[in-house]
Write a protein that holds these residues in place. Structure first.
Motif, PDB file in Angstrom:
ATOM      1  N   VAL A  97       0.830  -1.211   0.000  1.00 49.03           N
ATOM      2  CA  VAL A  97       0.000   0.000   0.000  1.00 49.03           C
ATOM      3  C   VAL A  97       0.861   1.258   0.000  1.00 49.03           C
ATOM      4  CG1 VAL A  97      -0.257   0.085   2.544  1.00 49.03           C
ATOM      5  CG2 VAL A  97      -1.983   1.147   1.090  1.00 49.03           C
ATOM      6  N   THR A  98       0.379   2.279  -0.698  1.00 52.11           N
ATOM      7  CA  THR A  98       0.998   3.606  -0.616  1.00 52.11           C
ATOM      8  C   THR A  98       0.674   4.205   0.740  1.00 52.11           C
ATOM      9  OG1 THR A  98       0.524   3.932  -2.959  1.00 52.11           O
ATOM     10  CG2 THR A  98       1.067   5.900  -1.680  1.00 52.11           C
ATOM     11  N   TYR A  99       1.725   4.508   1.538  1.00 49.19           N
ATOM     12  CA  TYR A  99       1.462   5.128   2.858  1.00 49.19           C
ATOM     13  C   TYR A  99       1.747   6.625   2.828  1.00 49.19           C
ATOM     14  CZ  TYR A  99       6.458   5.452   3.673  1.00 49.19           C
ATOM     15  OH  TYR A  99       7.780   5.805   3.558  1.00 49.19           O
ATOM     16  N   GLY A 100       2.389   7.128   1.763  1.00 50.88           N
ATOM     17  CA  GLY A 100       2.696   8.547   1.601  1.00 50.88           C
ATOM     18  C   GLY A 100       3.561   8.687   0.368  1.00 50.88           C
ATOM     19  N   ALA A 101       3.786   9.827  -0.178  1.00 48.65           N
ATOM     20  CA  ALA A 101       3.208  11.103   0.185  1.00 48.65           C
ATOM     21  C   ALA A 101       1.841  11.275  -0.486  1.00 48.65           C
ATOM     22  CB  ALA A 101       4.155  12.199  -0.299  1.00 48.65           C
ATOM     23  N   GLY A 102       1.068  12.197   0.062  1.00 51.35           N
ATOM     24  CA  GLY A 102      -0.221  12.455  -0.548  1.00 51.35           C
ATOM     25  C   GLY A 102      -1.156  13.140   0.436  1.00 51.35           C
ATOM     26  N   LEU A 125       2.276  -7.111   5.042  1.00 50.85           N
ATOM     27  CA  LEU A 125       1.843  -5.800   4.534  1.00 50.85           C
ATOM     28  C   LEU A 125       3.099  -4.986   4.232  1.00 50.85           C
ATOM     29  CD1 LEU A 125      -0.481  -3.648   4.228  1.00 50.85           C
ATOM     30  CD2 LEU A 125      -0.076  -3.074   6.635  1.00 50.85           C
ATOM     31  N   ILE A 126       3.185  -4.463   3.000  1.00 48.45           N
ATOM     32  CA  ILE A 126       4.387  -3.724   2.596  1.00 48.45           C
ATOM     33  C   ILE A 126       4.019  -2.249   2.424  1.00 48.45           C
ATOM     34  CG2 ILE A 126       6.365  -3.712   0.983  1.00 48.45           C
ATOM     35  CD1 ILE A 126       5.698  -6.544   2.051  1.00 48.45           C
ATOM     36  N   ALA A 127       4.756  -1.368   3.104  1.00 51.57           N
ATOM     37  CA  ALA A 127       4.475   0.076   3.029  1.00 51.57           C
ATOM     38  C   ALA A 127       5.360   0.704   1.953  1.00 51.57           C
ATOM     39  CB  ALA A 127       4.750   0.714   4.381  1.00 51.57           C
ATOM     40  N   VAL A 128       4.727   1.241   0.917  1.00 51.24           N
ATOM     41  CA  VAL A 128       5.473   1.735  -0.243  1.00 51.24           C
ATOM     42  C   VAL A 128       5.334   3.253  -0.366  1.00 51.24           C
ATOM     43  CG1 VAL A 128       5.718   1.533  -2.766  1.00 51.24           C
ATOM     44  CG2 VAL A 128       5.012  -0.460  -1.435  1.00 51.24           C
ATOM     45  N   SER A 129       6.451   3.909  -0.711  1.00 53.81           N
ATOM     46  CA  SER A 129       6.407   5.342  -0.987  1.00 53.81           C
ATOM     47  C   SER A 129       5.853   5.568  -2.395  1.00 53.81           C
ATOM     48  CB  SER A 129       7.826   5.924  -0.892  1.00 53.81           C
ATOM     49  OG  SER A 129       7.934   7.061  -1.720  1.00 53.81           O
ATOM     50  N   HIS A 130       4.918   6.483  -2.480  1.00 51.88           N
ATOM     51  CA  HIS A 130       4.298   6.794  -3.775  1.00 51.88           C
ATOM     52  C   HIS A 130       5.351   7.211  -4.815  1.00 51.88           C
ATOM     53  CE1 HIS A 130       1.050   8.231  -6.367  1.00 51.88           C
ATOM     54  NE2 HIS A 130       1.791   9.298  -6.611  1.00 51.88           N
ATOM     55  N   VAL A 131       6.313   7.990  -4.363  1.00 50.87           N
ATOM     56  CA  VAL A 131       7.347   8.506  -5.271  1.00 50.87           C
ATOM     57  C   VAL A 131       8.204   7.352  -5.817  1.00 50.87           C
ATOM     58  CG1 VAL A 131       9.191  10.180  -5.499  1.00 50.87           C
ATOM     59  CG2 VAL A 131       7.397  10.570  -3.845  1.00 50.87           C
ATOM     60  N   HIS A 132       8.542   6.408  -4.945  1.00 50.08           N
ATOM     61  CA  HIS A 132       9.311   5.249  -5.413  1.00 50.08           C
ATOM     62  C   HIS A 132       8.474   4.420  -6.383  1.00 50.08           C
ATOM     63  CE1 HIS A 132      11.956   5.557  -1.546  1.00 50.08           C
ATOM     64  NE2 HIS A 132      12.195   6.507  -2.422  1.00 50.08           N
ATOM     65  N   GLY A 133       7.170   4.394  -6.139  1.00 51.91           N
ATOM     66  CA  GLY A 133       6.265   3.701  -7.064  1.00 51.91           C
ATOM     67  C   GLY A 133       6.344   4.308  -8.463  1.00 51.91           C
ATOM     68  N   ALA A 346      -0.843   6.864   7.609  1.00 48.08           N
ATOM     69  CA  ALA A 346      -0.581   7.644   6.399  1.00 48.08           C
ATOM     70  C   ALA A 346       0.359   8.797   6.710  1.00 48.08           C
ATOM     71  CB  ALA A 346      -1.895   8.178   5.871  1.00 48.08           C
ATOM     72  N   LYS A 347       1.249   9.117   5.742  1.00 48.36           N
ATOM     73  CA  LYS A 347       2.171  10.248   5.936  1.00 48.36           C
ATOM     74  C   LYS A 347       2.023  11.215   4.761  1.00 48.36           C
ATOM     75  CE  LYS A 347       5.632   8.776   9.082  1.00 48.36           C
ATOM     76  NZ  LYS A 347       6.104   7.406   9.012  1.00 48.36           N
ATOM     77  N   PRO A 348       1.742  12.494   5.053  1.00 53.48           N
ATOM     78  CA  PRO A 348       1.590  13.448   3.941  1.00 53.48           C
ATOM     79  C   PRO A 348       2.888  13.676   3.177  1.00 53.48           C
ATOM     80  CG  PRO A 348       1.334  14.542   6.082  1.00 53.48           C
ATOM     81  CD  PRO A 348       1.440  13.083   6.360  1.00 53.48           C
ATOM     82  N   ASN A 349       4.030  13.537   3.879  1.00 57.44           N
ATOM     83  CA  ASN A 349       5.330  13.748   3.203  1.00 57.44           C
ATOM     84  C   ASN A 349       6.236  12.550   3.449  1.00 57.44           C
ATOM     85  OD1 ASN A 349       4.863  16.544   2.384  1.00 57.44           O
ATOM     86  ND2 ASN A 349       4.859  16.924   4.589  1.00 57.44           N
ATOM     87  N   VAL A 350       7.034  12.226   2.446  1.00 56.09           N
ATOM     88  CA  VAL A 350       8.059  11.192   2.634  1.00 56.09           C
ATOM     89  C   VAL A 350       9.359  11.719   2.033  1.00 56.09           C
ATOM     90  CG1 VAL A 350       6.492   9.194   2.584  1.00 56.09           C
ATOM     91  CG2 VAL A 350       7.468  10.046   0.442  1.00 56.09           C
ATOM     92  N   THR A 351      10.503  11.212   2.535  1.00 53.86           N
ATOM     93  CA  THR A 351      11.768  11.656   1.964  1.00 53.86           C
ATOM     94  C   THR A 351      11.963  10.952   0.609  1.00 53.86           C
ATOM     95  OG1 THR A 351      12.788   9.984   3.325  1.00 53.86           O
ATOM     96  CG2 THR A 351      13.039  12.260   4.063  1.00 53.86           C
TER      97      THR A 351
END
Ligand code: KG4
Ligand code: ZN
Length: 354
Positions: A97-102, A125-133, A346-351
């Motif tokens: 799942v996308t956990y951030g950013a967003g 459960l795998i937490a994925v960064s949207h940007v890396h996606g 959920a995280k609005p920002n990710v590095t």
């Protein structure tokens, strides 16, 4: 055994499993999407329910409306994804799942759905960064592509140049000091009276115009790999407002063309310069603005001159989708990272780097 310790074990075993099937969930903005991806590259299903029509009348995404629509859509999309893949829930090896950013409320819908699903199926459960996606979207479109490469990340929320040394090892070489490029496209479109989302509209309109205006970008950042788009955005807004006040006609297609020429020159020149500087001969474009036809043409042309091979995802994987999250999750599983507990939030920002 408890859910988590059971999953630690399962997660470890997936590292060596021949075929890994990931069900992935994405809800970071105005697209609800569930995909099923095999071995990070083969998309068995990718259902995307877009809310663009709903948000268009507001001229942009309304976060609360987005969250509510994700809630309404997500269960049906899950059933559709399984049906399209011709699989049952027993065939799934992990939930990503996308956990951030967003948008935090929008993200929470996907995160909670994925948590419930992972728990009920007793799956990691795998937490994925949207940007890396967005970067991983390229692995789906180009089976031969693998790191190292330079990535030009151009989306509605991010603009950056990254050095990607491995699937899970990347460093940021430059970023925007103010607006993301997608924001600038959307703002310019809005002032020209074009509908939301503005990027594709500018792309279309620019084809009918000429480069009559000399809009300028970030002279002070010339020697760096950083970007600034708020200056050029304001220049366009002022030009349009001044013309309106003086009741002068302006040609919107020429404005769109001139803006797009300037920003794409800046993005492509700096991305290719990064390849030269880092001595890497592959450039990967990622993110929604990667759908821009002029950006792709210029990157391919300059890349050819400079001996840099340029990749970008096929159109449907450029903008938000869940297949890209499933692709990224596979490479996280193989590197043994990203396993989340049920307190994932959920995280609005990710590095950007990792
Ligand atoms: O990656 P994305 O779907 O969402 C984020 O993660 O932010 O990017 C959305 C952005 C929007 O600003 C949209 O206007 C822009 O991508 N976009 C485009 C094009 N298609 C989408 N910008 C320029 N040209 C396009 N063809
Ligand atoms: Zn995105």
């Amino acid at each position: 055994m408890s859910y988590y310790s059971d999953c630690v074990d399962k997660f470890r075993k997936l590292k060596d499993k021949k075929d890994v099937i990931v069900l992935s969930v994405e809800s970071s903005c105005d697209e609800t999407s569930i995909a099923i991806v095999k071995n990070g590259r083969e998309v068995l299903a990718n259902i995307v329910s877009s809310q663009i029509e709903i948000h268009r009348r507001f001229g942009g995404v309304v976060p609360e409306v987005a969250s509510r629509n994700h809630i309404t859509a997500i269960s049906n999309i899950y059933s559709e994804a399984l049906a399209e893949a011709g699989l049952t829930k027993e065939d799934i090896d992990a939930v990503a799942v996308t956990y951030g950013a967003g948008l935090v409320g929008a993200l929470l819908v996907g995160v909670n759905f994925a948590k419930g699903l992972a728990y009920s199926l007793n799956l990691p459960l795998i937490a994925v960064s949207h940007v890396h996606g967005h970067i991983a979207a390229n692995y789906i479109s180009h089976p031969e592509l693998k790191p190292p490469f330079i990535c030009l990340m151009v989306s509605g929320g991010h603009t950056a140049i990254l050095r990607v040394d491995d699937y899970n090892k990347m460093t940021m070489l430059g970023t925007t000091v103010d607006d993301a490029i997608g924001e600038a496209f959307d703002k310019v479109a809005r002032v020209l009276g074009l509908p939301y989302p503005g990027g594709p509209e500018i792309d279309k309109l620019a084809k009918e115009g000429e480069r009559k205006y000399n809009f300028t970008v970030s002279k002070s950042l010339k020697g760096t790999l950083d970007f600034s788009f708020s200056g050029i955005k304001t220049e366009v807004v002022n030009l349009v407002h001044n013309a309106e006040q003086k009741k002068q006609e302006i040609n919107a297609a020429d404005v769109a063309r001139s803006f797009q020429e300037s920003v794409t020159d800046e993005l492509v020149n700096k991305a290719i310069r990064a390849c030269k500087k880092e001595d890497i001969d592959t450039l990967v474009i990622a993110g929604g603005v990667g759908a821009n036809s002029m950006l792709k043409e210029k990157a391919l042309a300059l890349g050819e001159n400079e001996g840099v091979k340029v990749y970008s995802p096929v159109l449907k994987y450029c903008t938000d989708n869940s297949a890209m999250i499933g692709a990224m999750a596979y490479y996280m599983i193989k590197d043994g990272i990203g396993l989340a507990k049920l307190d994932l939030t959920a995280k609005p920002n990710v590095t950007l780097g990792c």
